[in-house]
Every structure is written in C-alpha cells, then in structure tokens.
Design a protein around this motif. Structure first.
Motif, PDB file in Angstrom:
ATOM      1  N   THR A  78      44.940  -9.050  45.459  1.00  0.00           N
ATOM      2  CA  THR A  78      44.210  -9.154  44.200  1.00  0.00           C
ATOM      3  C   THR A  78      44.655  -8.045  43.253  1.00  0.00           C
ATOM      4  N   LEU A  79      44.887  -8.418  42.012  1.00  0.00           N
ATOM      5  CA  LEU A  79      45.327  -7.437  41.016  1.00  0.00           C
ATOM      6  C   LEU A  79      44.157  -6.573  40.573  1.00  0.00           C
ATOM      7  N   ARG A  84      46.590  -5.086  36.132  1.00  0.00           N
ATOM      8  CA  ARG A  84      46.588  -6.074  35.033  1.00  0.00           C
ATOM      9  C   ARG A  84      46.983  -5.428  33.712  1.00  0.00           C
ATOM     10  N   GLU A  85      46.583  -4.194  33.510  1.00  0.00           N
ATOM     11  CA  GLU A  85      46.961  -3.491  32.267  1.00  0.00           C
ATOM     12  C   GLU A  85      48.468  -3.289  32.204  1.00  0.00           C
ATOM     13  N   LEU A  87      50.738  -5.051  33.855  1.00  0.00           N
ATOM     14  CA  LEU A  87      51.397  -6.359  33.764  1.00  0.00           C
ATOM     15  C   LEU A  87      51.283  -6.948  32.365  1.00  0.00           C
ATOM     16  N   ALA A  88      50.211  -6.660  31.674  1.00  0.00           N
ATOM     17  CA  ALA A  88      50.087  -7.134  30.288  1.00  0.00           C
ATOM     18  C   ALA A  88      51.180  -6.500  29.425  1.00  0.00           C
ATOM     19  N   TYR A 131      50.524 -13.997  37.043  1.00  0.00           N
ATOM     20  CA  TYR A 131      49.894 -13.284  35.929  1.00  0.00           C
ATOM     21  C   TYR A 131      50.831 -13.203  34.731  1.00  0.00           C
ATOM     22  N   GLN A 135      50.462 -14.915  30.956  1.00  0.00           N
ATOM     23  CA  GLN A 135      50.523 -14.114  29.730  1.00  0.00           C
ATOM     24  C   GLN A 135      51.590 -14.621  28.762  1.00  0.00           C
TER      25      GLN A 135
END
Length: 209
Positions: A78-79, A84-85, A87-88, A131, A135
């Motif tokens: 799980t990210l 996630r920040e 990867l964004a 993910y 995006q």
C-alpha cells in the motif's frame, strides 16, 4: 525675555539638530541591466547557465529534484501518503517530458524467501505503475521489474536497513528517436531482350511448342 535678534539663530540651530537626528538614507545597490548596450550593439551580459528548462529534462534532475524512490512498510504494498506525494511529482515530470520512458523496479528486504520477495517486489512495482497511470502517464511508457531482495540499497541485518530496502525505484530513460525510415531501392528493371522464336536468352534452346 528673548530678543528678536536671537530668535532666527535659535530656529536655525533647532533645524540643524533636527536634521542631524534623521537616519541616513539607505544606500541602494546599483542596478545592472544585463541587456545594456556595449556600444557595438546590445549584448546579453547575464548568466543563463544552460537554461533552466533544459536542466530539468535529465535523469539527474528526476533523481535529485523529483525523487525516484518510494518506500513501503514491512510486507506491505500500500502506498503511503509520502509515497503518493513523490509519485505525483514523478507523474507530473513524466507528463511534461514525453520523450522519457520509465522502468519501475520493485525491491524487498532480505527476510523471507527469494520467491516471496520477488512476488512482493512485483506487487509493489505494480502499485506504483497503477498510480502513475492513474495520474495521466501513458501505460505503454512504463514497465515493471522485480528484483526481490537481490539488490539491497543497504546491507546489514537491522530494521534501519530493512526499511531502506523495502522500496520501488523509478528509473527513467530518454527514449531513442524513431529510426529513420530506409527507403528500399526498387530492383532495376531490365529491358526485355528480343529473341528469335524458339531461342531463350543466352542462346539456350527452348522446348518446342
């Protein structure tokens, strides 16, 4: 009582004292115009340093400024919010620089069997790929790879090393330009050779009809 002759002198003295009490105005640094004319024509005298935009379109910029690594808790795919920040930012960079492709490499810590960690690394890489695609990155620009525990970032047997090795690294590569199309040269067409009836070119004799 003050005489009329002394009044102007007193006022002048008071004004002089008031002027001395004012702080000196700040000295402003001279402004240099980088486009100032040098006489023979306008010449830019500033420092472009290779251009900022060009410096961002490099693998080094991706690694250092964007961040190429996200980490996971033990046995998890799980990210986290931090992942996630990062990867964004990766997705934004890949969207902006369409000439690059990415290989998402999944890793695991040394505990557990080889097979288990290969599968765990694959699931982590898939989570990152999904993910990035969500995006806006095109799926055909990303492929995944799992090293399991074979390529640790840190080698030791404590939680500090385990935490560094539970990771996914996004490796970007500038795609090669499309190969130039090579136009095939059509074979030369020989002019028909006139032969006598019943005689093949080169003098061979054909079978009679």
């Amino acid at each position: 009582m003050m005489t009329a002759a002394k009044t102007p002198a007193l006022l002048a003295a008071l004004l002089s004292l008031a002027a001395c009490a004012q702080p000196a105005p700040p000295v402003m640094a001279p402004v240099t115009d980088p486009y100032a004319s040098t006489g023979g024509g306008a010449v830019f005298q500033g420092d472009l340093a290779g251009g900022v935009l060009g410096a961002q379109a490099t693998t080094q910029y991706f690694q250092s400024a964007i961040g190429d690594t996200v980490r996971f808790p033990a046995d998890q795919t799980t990210l986290t919010a931090e992942a996630r920040e990062i990867l964004a930012r990766q997705a934004g960079w890949l969207t902006q620089h369409a000439g690059f492709t990415a290989v998402v490499q999944g890793h695991a810590e040394e505990t557990g069997t080889r097979e288990y960690n290969l599968a765990l690394g694959a699931r982590r890489a898939s989570a990152v790929q999904e993910y990035l695609v969500a995006q806006g990155v095109a799926p055909d620009r990303i492929r995944t790879l799992s090293f399991g525990k074979e390529r640790p970032a840190a080698t030791c047997s404590d939680e500090g090393c385990y935490a560094q090795n539970r990771r996914v690294v996004t490796v970007v590569t500038e795609a090669a330009p499309p190969a130039a199309m090579v136009m095939a040269t059509p074979p030369a067409v020989s002019a028909p050779v006139a032969t006598a009836p019943g005689v093949l070119p080169g003098g061979a004799t054909g079978i009679g009809m």
